[in-house]
Design a protein around this motif. Structure first.
Motif, PDB file in Angstrom:
ATOM      1  N   PHE A   1       0.878  -1.163   0.000  1.00 29.20           N
ATOM      2  CA  PHE A   1       0.000   0.000   0.000  1.00 29.20           C
ATOM      3  C   PHE A   1       0.912   1.208   0.000  1.00 29.20           C
ATOM      4  N   ALA A   2       0.784   2.039  -1.024  1.00 32.17           N
ATOM      5  CA  ALA A   2       1.648   3.211  -1.176  1.00 32.17           C
ATOM      6  C   ALA A   2       0.846   4.479  -0.901  1.00 32.17           C
ATOM      7  N   SER A   3       1.486   5.421  -0.229  1.00 31.67           N
ATOM      8  CA  SER A   3       0.848   6.699   0.095  1.00 31.67           C
ATOM      9  C   SER A   3       0.664   7.529  -1.169  1.00 31.67           C
ATOM     10  N   ARG A   4       0.004   8.653  -1.011  1.00 30.95           N
ATOM     11  CA  ARG A   4      -0.203   9.560  -2.146  1.00 30.95           C
ATOM     12  C   ARG A   4       1.112  10.069  -2.695  1.00 30.95           C
ATOM     13  N   LYS A   5       2.152  10.074  -1.875  1.00 30.94           N
ATOM     14  CA  LYS A   5       3.474  10.522  -2.319  1.00 30.94           C
ATOM     15  C   LYS A   5       4.313   9.358  -2.856  1.00 30.94           C
ATOM     16  N   GLY A   6       3.737   8.157  -2.899  1.00 29.34           N
ATOM     17  CA  GLY A   6       4.433   7.012  -3.450  1.00 29.34           C
ATOM     18  C   GLY A   6       5.266   6.225  -2.459  1.00 29.34           C
TER      19      GLY A   6
ATOM     20  N   THR B   1       5.903   3.512   0.402  1.00 30.29           N
ATOM     21  CA  THR B   1       5.261   2.284   0.857  1.00 30.29           C
ATOM     22  C   THR B   1       4.914   2.387   2.331  1.00 30.29           C
ATOM     23  N   ILE B   2       3.661   2.121   2.671  1.00 28.98           N
ATOM     24  CA  ILE B   2       3.203   2.127   4.059  1.00 28.98           C
ATOM     25  C   ILE B   2       3.333   0.719   4.633  1.00 28.98           C
ATOM     26  N   PHE B   3       2.875  -0.298   3.877  1.00 30.69           N
ATOM     27  CA  PHE B   3       3.035  -1.672   4.341  1.00 30.69           C
ATOM     28  C   PHE B   3       3.146  -2.639   3.174  1.00 30.69           C
ATOM     29  N   THR B   4       3.616  -3.851   3.489  1.00 28.49           N
ATOM     30  CA  THR B   4       3.758  -4.929   2.514  1.00 28.49           C
ATOM     31  C   THR B   4       3.032  -6.151   3.052  1.00 28.49           C
ATOM     32  N   SER B   5       2.323  -6.836   2.175  1.00 31.63           N
ATOM     33  CA  SER B   5       1.543  -8.002   2.579  1.00 31.63           C
ATOM     34  C   SER B   5       2.423  -9.241   2.765  1.00 31.63           C
ATOM     35  N   ILE B   6       1.795 -10.277   3.278  1.00 26.60           N
ATOM     36  CA  ILE B   6       2.419 -11.587   3.328  1.00 26.60           C
ATOM     37  C   ILE B   6       2.518 -12.130   1.902  1.00 26.60           C
ATOM     38  N   ALA B   7       3.279 -13.196   1.726  1.00 29.05           N
ATOM     39  CA  ALA B   7       3.363 -13.853   0.416  1.00 29.05           C
ATOM     40  C   ALA B   7       2.067 -14.613   0.149  1.00 29.05           C
ATOM     41  N   CYS B   8       1.572 -14.505  -1.076  1.00 26.98           N
ATOM     42  CA  CYS B   8       0.351 -15.206  -1.492  1.00 26.98           C
ATOM     43  C   CYS B   8       0.693 -16.110  -2.678  1.00 26.98           C
ATOM     44  N   LYS B   9       0.167 -17.321  -2.673  1.00 25.71           N
ATOM     45  CA  LYS B   9       0.450 -18.255  -3.769  1.00 25.71           C
ATOM     46  C   LYS B   9      -0.207 -17.821  -5.080  1.00 25.71           C
TER      47      LYS B   9
END
Length: 120
Positions: free
Chosen positions: A18-23, A25-33
């Motif tokens: 999820f990236a802010s309006r300024k680009g 990164t706020i967070f990164t998810s877990i790995a998904c298959k």
């Protein structure tokens, strides 16, 4: 505008950020298959945000971060923040912009930004 960005990891699993309006990164998810798993989690976050919990934590070096959980299962981890105030601003920004955030899919091609051949 803020955005969810789906991409492929080197191990062929998928993730989203999820990236802010300024680009940033706020967070990164877990790995998904499957890419569809990312899409389902994103849709659920946007439509049922109240069912998620934010757990604040600190690293051994004193940096702040949060985890997004649902039913006790960690779905994403934030970037590191230098102060608790910055951590809260990151959470507030996410809560404010998540409903209108668009989803960008960069997992389709390895060459999202293909090189352009130069003319001689």
């Amino acid at each position: 505008m803020s955005a969810f960005v789906i991409s492929k990891r080197l191990d062929e699993n998928y993730k989203f950020t999820f990236a802010s309006r300024k680009g940033k990164t706020i967070f990164t998810s877990i790995a998904c298959k499957q890419k569809s798993d990312c899409e389902i989690i994103i849709e659920t976050i946007q439509n049922d945000l109240e069912s998620f919990t934010f757990r604040k934590a600190r690293t051994g070096s004193g940096k702040y971060f949060f985890r997004i959980t649902r039913g006790g299962f960690v779905l994403a981890t934030s970037r590191k923040f230098s102060t608790e105030l910055m951590l809260q601003k990151g959470i507030d920004q996410f809560l404010k912009y998540v409903p209108e955030a668009e989803t960008l899919d960069f997992s389709i091609s390895d060459d999202v930004f293909a090189e352009v051949e130069e003319e001689e």
